[in-house]
Design a protein around this motif. Structure first.
Motif, mmCIF file in Angstrom:
data_model
loop_
_atom_site.group_PDB
_atom_site.id
_atom_site.type_symbol
_atom_site.label_atom_id
_atom_site.label_comp_id
_atom_site.label_asym_id
_atom_site.label_seq_id
_atom_site.Cartn_x
_atom_site.Cartn_y
_atom_site.Cartn_z
ATOM 1 N N VAL A 89 19.007 -2.625 -2.763
ATOM 2 C CA VAL A 89 18.098 -2.039 -1.789
ATOM 3 C C VAL A 89 16.637 -2.303 -2.151
ATOM 4 O O VAL A 89 16.234 -2.196 -3.311
ATOM 5 N N ARG A 90 15.875 -2.690 -1.138
ATOM 6 C CA ARG A 90 14.434 -2.868 -1.314
ATOM 7 C C ARG A 90 13.770 -2.718 0.047
ATOM 8 O O ARG A 90 14.359 -3.052 1.081
ATOM 9 N N PRO A 91 12.562 -2.182 0.050
ATOM 10 C CA PRO A 91 11.858 -2.039 1.330
ATOM 11 C C PRO A 91 11.462 -3.394 1.890
ATOM 12 O O PRO A 91 11.220 -4.347 1.142
ATOM 13 N N ILE A 92 11.402 -3.500 3.193
ATOM 14 C CA ILE A 92 10.940 -4.728 3.827
ATOM 15 C C ILE A 92 9.442 -4.868 3.599
ATOM 16 O O ILE A 92 8.689 -3.892 3.605
ATOM 17 N N ASP A 93 9.007 -6.077 3.370
ATOM 18 C CA ASP A 93 7.605 -6.357 3.059
ATOM 19 C C ASP A 93 6.669 -5.710 4.078
ATOM 20 O O ASP A 93 6.850 -5.873 5.287
ATOM 21 N N GLY A 94 5.700 -4.991 3.572
ATOM 22 C CA GLY A 94 4.660 -4.426 4.412
ATOM 23 C C GLY A 94 4.922 -3.034 4.927
ATOM 24 O O GLY A 94 4.005 -2.388 5.444
ATOM 25 N N ILE A 95 6.158 -2.521 4.779
ATOM 26 C CA ILE A 95 6.453 -1.212 5.365
ATOM 27 C C ILE A 95 5.748 -0.089 4.605
ATOM 28 O O ILE A 95 5.292 0.894 5.215
ATOM 29 N N ASP A 96 5.618 -0.212 3.304
ATOM 30 C CA ASP A 96 4.942 0.837 2.529
ATOM 31 C C ASP A 96 3.484 0.974 2.970
ATOM 32 O O ASP A 96 2.996 2.085 3.212
ATOM 33 N N MET A 97 2.801 -0.149 3.124
ATOM 34 C CA MET A 97 1.403 -0.127 3.566
ATOM 35 C C MET A 97 1.282 0.436 4.976
ATOM 36 O O MET A 97 0.388 1.245 5.281
ATOM 37 N N LEU A 98 2.203 0.038 5.865
ATOM 38 C CA LEU A 98 2.181 0.533 7.242
ATOM 39 C C LEU A 98 2.331 2.053 7.267
ATOM 40 O O LEU A 98 1.561 2.759 7.937
ATOM 41 N N LEU A 99 3.289 2.577 6.537
ATOM 42 C CA LEU A 99 3.543 4.013 6.560
ATOM 43 C C LEU A 99 2.410 4.794 5.890
ATOM 44 O O LEU A 99 2.099 5.913 6.295
ATOM 45 N N ARG A 100 1.774 4.216 4.876
ATOM 46 C CA ARG A 100 0.647 4.897 4.224
ATOM 47 C C ARG A 100 -0.564 4.974 5.151
ATOM 48 O O ARG A 100 -1.358 5.911 5.051
ATOM 49 N N ARG A 101 -0.688 4.005 6.048
ATOM 50 C CA ARG A 101 -1.807 4.009 6.996
ATOM 51 C C ARG A 101 -1.529 4.857 8.236
ATOM 52 O O ARG A 101 -2.448 5.184 8.978
ATOM 53 N N MET A 102 -0.289 5.226 8.448
ATOM 54 C CA MET A 102 0.096 5.866 9.693
ATOM 55 C C MET A 102 -0.324 7.329 9.730
ATOM 56 O O MET A 102 -0.062 8.095 8.806
#
Length: 229
Positions: A89-102
């Motif tokens: 398991v690993r997050p899809i690239d960019g999802i962490d940044m997207l959710l932190r900005r949301m």
């Protein structure tokens, strides 16, 4: 759309797990002497509710081999899929940044059964972005491609369908969200997608196709108030 509710599928949108499921499932079929087109399988099977997926796989085996899916085979296949997903398991690239900005409310609506769904999010380090706002196909009578799960998520979060944006990577998920009256973004950034144009998702009714979370972030920034600059 100001301050919409963002509804995310899990596998193939938040975590890059669909490629793992595909490898295990297509390997199982190959061992039974059944060969299928990969893209056809993605469109037909991905994101189905567990009972629908099992029934459809059994029908396929019966058609191709003369024998339906055995209970022992189903249990073993499910166990192997879960083991591999947790290992890889690993997050899809960019999802962490997207959710932190949301800044907008967000939730998960996935066919994955409880309690495996929150476990996957925890192992991927994404559970902190959703808290208790995680909805499984277990919670409704009819899973994807029916609209029930998306309607439940919107209702529990206190939003009308027209104020929801759903991000889905499967044709079955797109159909369900569209039937629920929501704006649907087809996502092709997962490792399982060979066709990044999202033709399957567009044909299923997606309003927009994006190939990465960076592209999704740009669209949300330009069209909603969902992200901080």
């Amino acid at each position: 759309m100001d301050n919409p509710l963002l509804i995310f599928d899990c596998d193939g949108v938040l975590i890059d797990s669909e490629a793992v499921y595909l490898q295990v499932e297509l390997g199982f079929l190959a061992a039974k002497g059944v060969s299928v087109d990969r893209d056809w399988y993605v469109g037909a099977f991905m994101a189905l509710a567990a009972d629908k997926w099992r029934r459809q796989l059994s029908d396929l085996l019966l058609e191709r081999t003369g024998a339906p899916l055995a209970d022992d085979d189903y249990v073993a296949l499910k166990s192997e899929s879960r083991r591999r997903v947790i290992e890889d398991v690993r997050p899809i690239d960019g999802i962490d940044m997207l959710l932190r900005r949301m800044t907008a409310p967000r939730c998960v609506a996935s066919s994955t059964q409880m309690p495996f769904l929150p476990l996957k999010l925890e192992r991927a380090g994404l559970d902190r972005f959703f808290g208790e706002n995680v909805f499984s196909g277990d919670m409704v009578e009819n899973g994807k491609p029916a609209p029930d799960l998306f309607e439940l998520a919107a209702r529990r979060m206190g939003f009308s369908p027209g104020d929801c944006i759903t991000v889905e990577d499967s044709a079955n998920g797109v159909r369900g969200a569209r039937a629920a009256g929501q704006f649907v973004i087809g996502f092709t950034g997962g490792g399982h997608w060979s066709d990044k144009s999202g033709a399957q998702l567009r044909d299923a009714g997606a309003d927009l196709i994006v190939a990465s979370h960076a592209e999704l972030a740009d669209w949300l920034s330009e069209n909603t108030g969902a992200l901080v600059a």
